[in-house]
Design a protein around this motif. Structure first.
Motif: not given
Length: 382
Positions: A95-100, A143-145
């Protein structure tokens, strides 16, 4: 009557004078075109014309092939990293990785090569779903996953923007933030006079006089749109770029992990996904080592006598998928410093009225050699 005499056509002085004349005349023609631009669009059009003048100046200055065939070097052993060697991120990291991350789709092309009208992205490919529908579904699923918000960015052209804007309204209720920006709109050049064929900046009135200058325009257009600054301010670090019609180009968490959590603490600024070249891929871009750096070689840059060499799957083993991962702050740096340098592809065209024109283009992957500073660039074999 005395006539002004210039040096013979073969002399360096003559060439330099004609180049200088061409640049002066181009500047005058662009000023005339800019004067016909609506007031609210003048700032943006000036930015585009500035970029076009830089490209044109390089076109005039560069002589001979952009690649000396004999100077192509063997690829270093560490130039291409095998995907199978990548490690999987821990579930709590994702989740943190995808926020970047920002996902970018190149959406400037029409569907004419597929026998369709309008943008390529709105062609139905499966169960009445289009390339764009399936792309949006992929990002929404991501995004949902992982309960995150990876934005989708579409780089449109003047050929695709209007239709795309109408289509993306239907995605408003989905869990995807969609942003768009337009790549530049450059004037086609008369092959004989080397001057723009456009008479005014009303593109719709003479659409044949204008062209989108290839996806290499991505970097400057993203910067000029303000979206690059927005994403940097949000703490985004990388963008994943791919063609809108490549449905296999999905966000790969192992690659993202390589970028954000490198073993040597040196995050690559630029990663290109490559694959083994097959006989179906002989015209696509390939990877070379040149002047000590990795470079993308497109068929348009290859001297005619070496085209068969270029197509060889034994000599050039890798094929550029045009799936690229690029560090956002590195894009910001190279644009601000004026370091962006991509080989010019000269595309010859004939208009419907028979006029021969050229359009100057660049390829997004050709920026590979620009990104360095110890962080380097390399390719990933998928």
């Amino acid at each position: 009557m005395l006539r002004h005499q210039r040096a013979p056509s073969g002399s360096r002085e003559f060439k330099e004078l004609t180049k200088k004349d061409a640049q002066i005349q181009l500047a005058q023609e662009l000023d005339k075109l800019h004067a016909t631009t609506p007031e609210e669009k003048k700032w943006q059009k000036q930015k585009e014309f500035d970029g076009f003048q830089r490209l044109y100046q390089r076109f005039l200055q560069e002589e001979g092939p952009s690649v000396e065939w004999e100077s192509i070097e063997k690829l270093p052993e560490n130039a291409v990293k095998n995907y199978s060697t990548l490690s999987q991120p821990a579930a709590e990291q994702v989740q943190s990785m995808l926020s970047k991350l920002v996902v970018v789709k190149l959406n400037g092309g029409l569907g004419t090569s597929m026998g369709c009208q309008g943008p390529k992205s709105v062609i139905a490919v499966r169960s009445d779903l289009t390339f764009l529908d399936l792309t949006v579904q992929q990002i929404e699923h991501l995004n949902k996953t992982y309960r995150t918000n990876v934005p989708l960015v579409l780089m449109n052209s003047f050929n695709t923007d209007e239709d795309t804007q109408k289509v993306i309204r239907k995605y408003k209720g989905l869990q995807v933030d969609i942003h768009t920006f337009n790549q530049s709109c450059y004037p086609r050049i008369n092959r004989e006079s080397l001057l723009p064929v456009a008479k005014n900046c009303n593109v719709e009135s003479d659409i044949e006089a204008w062209y989108p200058p290839g996806h290499g325009d991505f970097y400057e257009s993203l910067y000029n749109s303000g979206l690059l600054k927005k994403f940097l301010d949000e703490g985004r670090e990388y963008c994943f770029i791919s063609n809108i019609d490549n449905l296999g180009a999905t966000v790969d968490l192992n690659i993202l992990n390589l970028l954000l959590n490198p073993e040597d603490n040196k995050s690559p600024e630029f990663v290109m996904e490559v694959t083994d070249k097959t006989r179906a891929d002989v015209k696509g871009g390939t990877l070379i080592q040149y002047e000590g750096k990795l470079r993308l070689l497109e068929i348009a840059q290859v001297p005619k006598e070496h085209v068969d060499d270029f197509k060889s799957v034994k000599t050039f083993k890798f094929f550029n998928t045009n799936n690229l991962w690029v560090k956002l702050d590195a894009i910001d740096r190279v644009i601000k410093k004026g370091d962006l340098n991509m080989e010019i592809i000269v595309n010859n065209k004939t208009l419907n009225n028979g006029l021969n024109v050229i359009q100057l283009e660049t390829a997004v992957g050709a920026a590979m050699k620009t990104f360095e500073g110890g962080l380097g660039e390399f390719c990933l074999k998928i």
